[in-house]
Design an enzyme around this catalytic site. Structure first.
Site, PDB file in Angstrom:
ATOM      1  N   GLU A  40       6.527   8.618   1.185  1.00 14.38           N
ATOM      2  CA  GLU A  40       5.637   7.478   1.416  1.00 14.38           C
ATOM      3  C   GLU A  40       6.339   6.378   2.219  1.00 14.38           C
ATOM      4  OE1 GLU A  40       2.534   7.271   1.107  1.00 14.38           O
ATOM      5  OE2 GLU A  40       2.155   9.062  -0.069  1.00 14.38           O
ATOM      6  N   TYR A 123       0.986  -0.531  -2.237  1.00 14.65           N
ATOM      7  CA  TYR A 123       0.572   0.792  -1.752  1.00 14.65           C
ATOM      8  C   TYR A 123       1.531   1.880  -2.250  1.00 14.65           C
ATOM      9  CZ  TYR A 123       0.090   4.894   1.073  1.00 14.65           C
ATOM     10  OH  TYR A 123      -0.043   6.202   1.439  1.00 14.65           O
ATOM     11  N   ASP A 141      -3.946   1.448   1.944  1.00 11.79           N
ATOM     12  CA  ASP A 141      -3.328   1.041   3.214  1.00 11.79           C
ATOM     13  C   ASP A 141      -4.447   0.895   4.257  1.00 11.79           C
ATOM     14  OD1 ASP A 141      -4.085   3.600   3.817  1.00 11.79           O
ATOM     15  OD2 ASP A 141      -2.101   4.305   4.411  1.00 11.79           O
TER      16      ASP A 141
END
Ligand code: SF4
Length: 360
Positions: A40, A123, A141
């Site tokens: 991520e 996020y 996001d």
């Protein structure tokens, strides 16, 4: 804004599609929170195709959180070389060290604690919690905001940080509690390959029947994203020196930067400190003896993308002849016409012509 009415049906349509269609990405083969975290962080501002080899090399070099925590920063940065945004790598390593020192090497599984890790924003926290631990948490996001702005016809400006909450709440309202991992990944996948920024592929969309924007035919107008460009405001004073032959002094701008290589009348940027003394300063710089007072012309404005010039031109008659110098030429009207000039200079020349200042 409209809420999704048939929530269970929506989840089913989305999850079945994801099961069938999702791309086979290396971080989708694991539920190791450390690996999900690495992926991520790498995926922020970076394309999937670019990330894959970096992710694989990184995990091979630092197969555990402890290995990353114990590594030399130089080795971590070397593996990040070319990915950009190097603070992401430093933060990731600091976060890994925090986990080792404060959480016995186990990535926390709740939003409050995971958010204390360096570089873990809302996020990343939601992505790791839902994908690795199956916690029904939002991971919003830009992609997710785009998809939900269309699904629910949310017209709030996604460029405004305060509006993110609207989208987080929208996700929390429909997220699958049985499989939040697939749900969040499915929304991300939908945004990446179907509900794309331009020309969304509504005909292929598994949740088209739930989509308010598609129903109204406004999907192309969403999301609302108002560009915020900070405009710098500068007061500019161009000096049109005219000598006894009717010639003027012009200078060429530098080769790079704003209006590069174009020609202009010499100008100064005014500040409250230099305004009073500016005329004399400029006259001394060019070594001119002035005939009478400078004449102030009509002020006007010129807007560049990030810059607004407030232009206060002055015309100055000088005794004798002007002298050329580096980057500066003394030209007659015909030559001035031939030189390439930017719009704000053209506008000033129009004023000079109106006032019949040039002897042609
Ligand atoms: S129907 Fe079109 S606009 Fe709506 S979610 Fe699907 S792709 Fe996006």
């Amino acid at each position: 804004m409209q809420t999704i009415q048939k929530k269970e049906q929506f989840q089913q349509d989305l999850l079945r599609w994801y099961e069938r269609e999702h791309r086979d990405l290396p971080w989708r083969k694991t539920s190791n929170p450390y690996y999900i975290w690495v992926s991520e962080v790498m995926l922020q501002q970076t394309r999937v195709d670019t990330v894959i080899p970096y992710y694989e090399r990184f995990i091979e070099a630092f197969p555990t959180l402890e290995a990353l925590a114990a590594a030399e920063e130089q080795d971590v940065l070397k593996l990040w070389e070319g990915l950009g945004y190097y603070s992401r790598a430093r933060n990731l390593q600091t976060g890994a060290r925090q986990v080792v020192e404060q959480f016995n090497g186990v990535v926390p599984n709740d939003r409050a604690r995971i958010s204390t890790l360096r570089g873990v924003g809302p996020y990343t926290a939601g992505a790791v919690l839902s994908i690795a631990y199956g916690v029904p948490e939002h991971a919003v996001d830009g992609n997710v905001m785009r998809v939900f702005s269309r699904l629910q016809r949310i017209e709030a400006d996604i460029a405004k940080a305060k509006n993110k909450k609207i989208f987080e709440e929208a996700v929390m309202d429909v997220i699958s509690h049985e499989d939040p991992s697939s749900f969040n990944q499915a929304i991300m996948e939908l945004g990446a390959i179907v509900c794309t920024p331009k020309n969304p592929h509504c005909l292929l969309c598994p949740v088209q029947s739930h989509c308010a924007a598609h129903e109204a035919g406004v999907q192309e107008q969403l999301p609302v994203k108002v560009k915020k460009t900070k405009v710098k405001r500068v007061t500019v004073i161009p000096y049109v020196f005219i000598d006894e032959a009717g010639h003027v002094l012009v200078r060429q701008r530098p080769e790079t930067g704003l209006l590069s290589n174009l020609w202009e009348f010499p100008y100064e940027e005014a500040t409250k400190d230099n305004l009073d003394a500016m005329d004399q300063l400029v006259f001394d710089r060019y070594g001119v003896e002035v005939e009478g007072e400078p004449i102030e012309y009509e002020p006007y404005e010129h807007v560049f993308s990030h810059l607004r010039w407030f232009i206060y031109p002055k015309v100055v008659r000088v005794k004798g002849m002007l002298v050329p110098s580096e980057n500066h030429q003394v030209v007659d009207y015909a030559t001035l016409q031939q030189l390439p000039k930017p719009v704000p200079v053209l506008r000033l020349i129009e004023q000079l012509e109106t006032n019949e200042l040039f002897s042609t």
